[in-house]
Design an enzyme around this catalytic site. Structure first.
Site, PDB file in Angstrom:
ATOM      1  N   HIS A   1      14.571  15.508  35.921  1.00 14.46           N
ATOM      2  CA  HIS A   1      13.736  16.601  35.423  1.00 14.46           C
ATOM      3  C   HIS A   1      12.976  16.148  34.172  1.00 14.46           C
ATOM      4  O   HIS A   1      13.074  14.991  33.756  1.00 14.46           O
ATOM      5  CB  HIS A   1      14.546  17.873  35.194  1.00 14.46           C
TER       6      HIS A   1
ATOM      7  N   HIS B   1      14.892  14.352  31.377  1.00 13.31           N
ATOM      8  CA  HIS B   1      15.202  12.944  31.677  1.00 13.31           C
ATOM      9  C   HIS B   1      13.954  12.084  31.462  1.00 13.31           C
ATOM     10  O   HIS B   1      14.025  10.985  30.931  1.00 13.31           O
ATOM     11  CB  HIS B   1      15.668  12.785  33.122  1.00 13.31           C
TER      12      HIS B   1
ATOM     13  N   CYS C   1      28.936  21.507  31.436  1.00 18.33           N
ATOM     14  CA  CYS C   1      28.992  20.550  30.305  1.00 18.33           C
ATOM     15  C   CYS C   1      29.905  19.375  30.618  1.00 18.33           C
ATOM     16  O   CYS C   1      29.896  18.377  29.915  1.00 18.33           O
ATOM     17  CB  CYS C   1      29.537  21.203  29.043  1.00 18.33           C
TER      18      CYS C   1
ATOM     19  N   CYS D   1      29.603  30.056  28.522  1.00 21.43           N
ATOM     20  CA  CYS D   1      29.085  28.848  27.885  1.00 21.43           C
ATOM     21  C   CYS D   1      27.606  29.085  27.589  1.00 21.43           C
ATOM     22  O   CYS D   1      26.846  29.411  28.506  1.00 21.43           O
ATOM     23  CB  CYS D   1      29.241  27.642  28.815  1.00 21.43           C
TER      24      CYS D   1
ATOM     25  N   LYS E   1      13.557  27.861  27.727  1.00 22.68           N
ATOM     26  CA  LYS E   1      14.309  26.829  28.427  1.00 22.68           C
ATOM     27  C   LYS E   1      13.846  26.801  29.884  1.00 22.68           C
ATOM     28  O   LYS E   1      13.668  27.852  30.499  1.00 22.68           O
ATOM     29  CB  LYS E   1      15.800  27.204  28.352  1.00 22.68           C
TER      30      LYS E   1
ATOM     31  N   LYS F   1      15.294  27.673  36.804  1.00 17.93           N
ATOM     32  CA  LYS F   1      14.812  28.084  38.130  1.00 17.93           C
ATOM     33  C   LYS F   1      14.661  29.601  38.199  1.00 17.93           C
ATOM     34  O   LYS F   1      13.716  30.094  38.807  1.00 17.93           O
ATOM     35  CB  LYS F   1      15.794  27.601  39.198  1.00 17.93           C
TER      36      LYS F   1
HETATM   37  N1  MSP Z   1      25.774  12.456  31.923  1.00 18.49           N
HETATM   38  C1  MSP Z   1      25.661  12.983  30.613  1.00 18.49           C
HETATM   39  C2  MSP Z   1      25.366  11.888  29.611  1.00 18.49           C
HETATM   40  C3  MSP Z   1      26.398  10.798  29.558  1.00 18.49           C
HETATM   41  S1  MSP Z   1      25.949   9.546  28.417  1.00 18.49           S
HETATM   42  C4  MSP Z   1      27.287   8.590  28.338  1.00 18.49           C
HETATM   43  C5  MSP Z   1      24.534  14.013  30.582  1.00 18.49           C
HETATM   44  N2  MSP Z   1      23.664  13.982  31.589  1.00 18.49           N
HETATM   45  S2  MSP Z   1      22.442  15.019  31.775  1.00 18.49           S
HETATM   46  O1  MSP Z   1      21.780  14.631  32.978  1.00 18.49           O
HETATM   47  O2  MSP Z   1      22.914  16.356  31.699  1.00 18.49           O
HETATM   48  O3  MSP Z   1      21.508  14.802  30.533  1.00 18.49           O
HETATM   49  C6  MSP Z   1      20.905  13.549  30.307  1.00 18.49           C
HETATM   50  C7  MSP Z   1      20.037  13.601  29.066  1.00 18.49           C
HETATM   51  O4  MSP Z   1      18.966  14.507  29.278  1.00 18.49           O
HETATM   52  C8  MSP Z   1      20.802  14.080  27.837  1.00 18.49           C
HETATM   53  O5  MSP Z   1      20.476  13.306  26.711  1.00 18.49           O
HETATM   54  C9  MSP Z   1      20.306  15.488  27.658  1.00 18.49           C
HETATM   55  O6  MSP Z   1      20.311  15.918  26.322  1.00 18.49           O
HETATM   56  C10 MSP Z   1      18.881  15.349  28.149  1.00 18.49           C
HETATM   57  N3  MSP Z   1      18.302  16.625  28.532  1.00 18.49           N
HETATM   58  C11 MSP Z   1      18.771  17.538  29.431  1.00 18.49           C
HETATM   59  N4  MSP Z   1      17.908  18.594  29.456  1.00 18.49           N
HETATM   60  C12 MSP Z   1      16.903  18.401  28.581  1.00 18.49           C
HETATM   61  C13 MSP Z   1      15.711  19.058  28.261  1.00 18.49           C
HETATM   62  N5  MSP Z   1      15.371  20.229  28.774  1.00 18.49           N
HETATM   63  N6  MSP Z   1      14.878  18.439  27.383  1.00 18.49           N
HETATM   64  C14 MSP Z   1      15.138  17.202  26.864  1.00 18.49           C
HETATM   65  N7  MSP Z   1      16.241  16.549  27.168  1.00 18.49           N
HETATM   66  C15 MSP Z   1      17.230  17.200  27.880  1.00 18.49           C
HETATM   67  O7  MSP Z   1      24.497  14.791  29.636  1.00 18.49           O
END
Ligand code: MSP
Length: 517
Positions: A20, A23, A132, A146, A300, A303
């Site tokens: 997304h 990422h 989480c 949460c 935020k 969906k």
């Molecule tokens: N799998 C864990 C990370 C493990 S690191 C040893 C995780 N994954 S995640 O897919 O949920 O998130 C990956 C990254 O994307 C995280 O740094 C998270 O903060 C970031 N983001 C998730 N949603 C986001 C936004 N809406 N905007 C910016 N970054 C965000 O957490």
């Protein structure tokens, strides 16, 4: 600083969805820093990857009636392809379900903590938020839910292994206070110090295999699998070969110079991870850059609200450079940033079509028309910046500032200063400040009129402009590598030994760099 190493990582994304916007932003951020460091002569290792264990993934695969391995294989491939499509220059892609690359490191680390006496068995009774992938306390909840996932946590009662996080809390507090682990920005440092102030507890570090069959087995107990965060954090060293026969990269690149993460996973990186490393006697990461969240229309992305923006669609429709430009110009790495279609197009037209695209087209066209595409940097008298222009720092500079002086003494130092502080949007501002100055230079000298009366001065002006555009290509390259490459191609510069261009033989451009939308 040639030959000095720089090890930079992103967090690893859960392989339970397609990538997304969040990422995409994190990957871009780490990539731009990695590219900048390479430009500065560092030996960079840039790691990214996917987090493939945990309850969430296991359940989503079950729901989709697909084996967990096929499910994560499919998603990990999506991530790799997507990161490549936005020109991420990662050197390694780690997958935590990889039994050869990741498991040995994660298990070796567990053994170290266990040998140190920092792992013990106990009963866990409490709450777990699957979203989480974290054990949560009542104080983390809002109205019983949460706040990140708007969902009630699950009640868990089980025999687990625990990790003695409490043993290291004081030492970690000192290291964060002293910036031995530097948390950027400062506000996040204070946030973690406040959390330490409230007090921390030991962490449940495994789950019964019967509950979650999908995970890395605990080395000395096949009935337990490692808690997903314990396994996931180990990626930063397993990817370098830690715990395998070949630890060359681990010796060469560890400790991490920079972990790039989002604000929701700060405590795992600033508390749990350093505690694990201290217990294992492994040196600590130097810096943690904590970025904000991307929202859409100030909300935020969700969906249910219907405001989710898919980064893949943007890349397909507008190209990855347009997305990277938006991330560079419009989002501060340290705060939440907004992404909407309207803002995206506005930024595209102002910065790309009218900004850099227009400048490059104009200057190339004039060089072709008046000098058959070939000009030399001249030793003739300097043609300085004529008008008063606002400097990057906002101070008005006097008219008559020599052309190269302005670039070398003003633009470049400001750019490097911001880059060294990871203020990427401010560094990108300096690139566009230079573009604006070059535009102003054309407007002030009107080479299209001057060419009729003073060809020599016109050549000096165009050579200066091409020189300036070459600097734009250099400093733009961490943000927009493909555009930078294209500009270099059309400039056709010949360089002196000191690296400065001495002549240009420009190529014809059939199309503008960025057509208006
Ligand atoms: N799998 C864990 C990370 C493990 S690191 C040893 C995780 N994954 S995640 O897919 O949920 O998130 C990956 C990254 O994307 C995280 O740094 C998270 O903060 C970031 N983001 C998730 N949603 C986001 C936004 N809406 N905007 C910016 N970054 C965000 O957490």
């Amino acid at each position: 600083m040639p030959n000095e190493k720089f090890y930079i990582t992103t967090s690893i994304a859960y392989a339970n969805t397609a990538p997304h916007m969040g990422h995409a932003y994190e990957e871009f951020l780490a990539d731009a820093i990695a590219r900048y460091k390479r430009n500065c002569g560092f030996d960079v290792f840039f790691l990214t990857g996917t987090d493939e264990h945990g309850v969430k993934i296991c359940r989503t695969a079950e729901k989709n009636d697909i084996s967990v391995q096929s499910f994560v294989d499919k998603n990990a491939e999506e991530f790799q392809k997507f990161y490549a499509s936005i020109d991420s220059s990662f050197d390694g892609f780690i997958r935590t379900s990889n039994k050869e690359q990741h498991w040995p490191g994660a298990q070796a680390l567990w053994k170290k903590l266990s040998e140190k006496g920092d792992i013990y068995k106990s009963k866990y009774t409490g709450l777990y938020c699957v979203g989480c992938e974290a054990f949560v306390g009542e104080r983390d909840l809002v109205n019983g839910l949460c706040p990140h996932h708007n969902a009630p946590p699950e009640k868990v009662e089980e025999e687990n292994y625990f990790f003695r996080l409490t043993k290291y809390a004081e030492e970690i507090r000192g290291k964060i206070e002293q910036d031995e682990i530097r948390i950027i920005p400062e506000a996040r440092k204070h946030e973690i110090l406040a959390l330490l102030e409230e007090g921390v507890a030991d962490v449940s570090f495994s789950r019964p295999e019967g509950q979650i069959p999908w995970g890395i087995p605990v080395p000395e107990d096949q009935n337990q699998v490692m808690y997903v965060w314990c396994d996931a954090l180990a990626n930063y060293i397993s990817a370098l070969g830690y715990g395998t026969e070949d630890e060359t990269n681990f010796s060469k690149y560890w400790p991490a110079d920079l972990h790039v993460i989002g604000k929701d996973i700060l405590r795992f990186h600033a508390l749990l991870w350093p505690a694990m490393l201290l217990s294992a006697g492994i040196s600590l990461p130097k810096e943690i850059l904590v970025h904000g969240f991307l929202t859409s229309g100030g909300k935020k992305m969700s969906k249910t609200v219907g405001n989710v923006v898919d980064p893949k669609e943007y890349v397909e429709k507008h190209g990855s450079e347009a997305l990277r430009s938006y991330f560079s110009r419009e989002i501060s790495p340290f705060e939440d940033g907004d992404f909407t279609d309207e803002k995206f197009l506005e930024s595209y037209n102002a910065n790309l079509a009218n900004g850099i695209g227009n400048l490059v087209s104009r200057v190339i066209k004039m060089t072709e028309q008046y000098f058959e595409g070939k000009v030399k940097m001249k030793d003739t008298p300097e043609v300085p910046f004529k008008r008063k222009v606002e400097t990057v720092s906002g101070v008005e500079e006097a008219a008559g500032v020599p052309f190269k002086y302005c670039i070398n003494q003003e633009i470049l130092p400001a750019y490097h200063e911001h880059m060294s502080r990871y203020e990427l949007n401010k560094a990108a501002d300096t690139v566009w400040a230079l573009i604006k100055k070059l535009d102003g230079y054309v407007t002030d000298y009107e080479p299209y009129k001057l060419v009729k009366t003073d060809k020599e001065k016109t050549e000096a002006i165009l050579a200066n402009l091409l020189f300036g555009i070459n600097v734009v290509a250099d400093i733009l390259s961490p943000f927009m590598p493909a555009t930078s490459e294209k500009i270099r191609e059309v400039l056709g510069a010949t360089f002196a030994e000191d690296g400065n261009p001495v002549a240009f033989s420009v190529k014809h451009m059939d199309n503008p760099l960025f057509p208006r939308k």
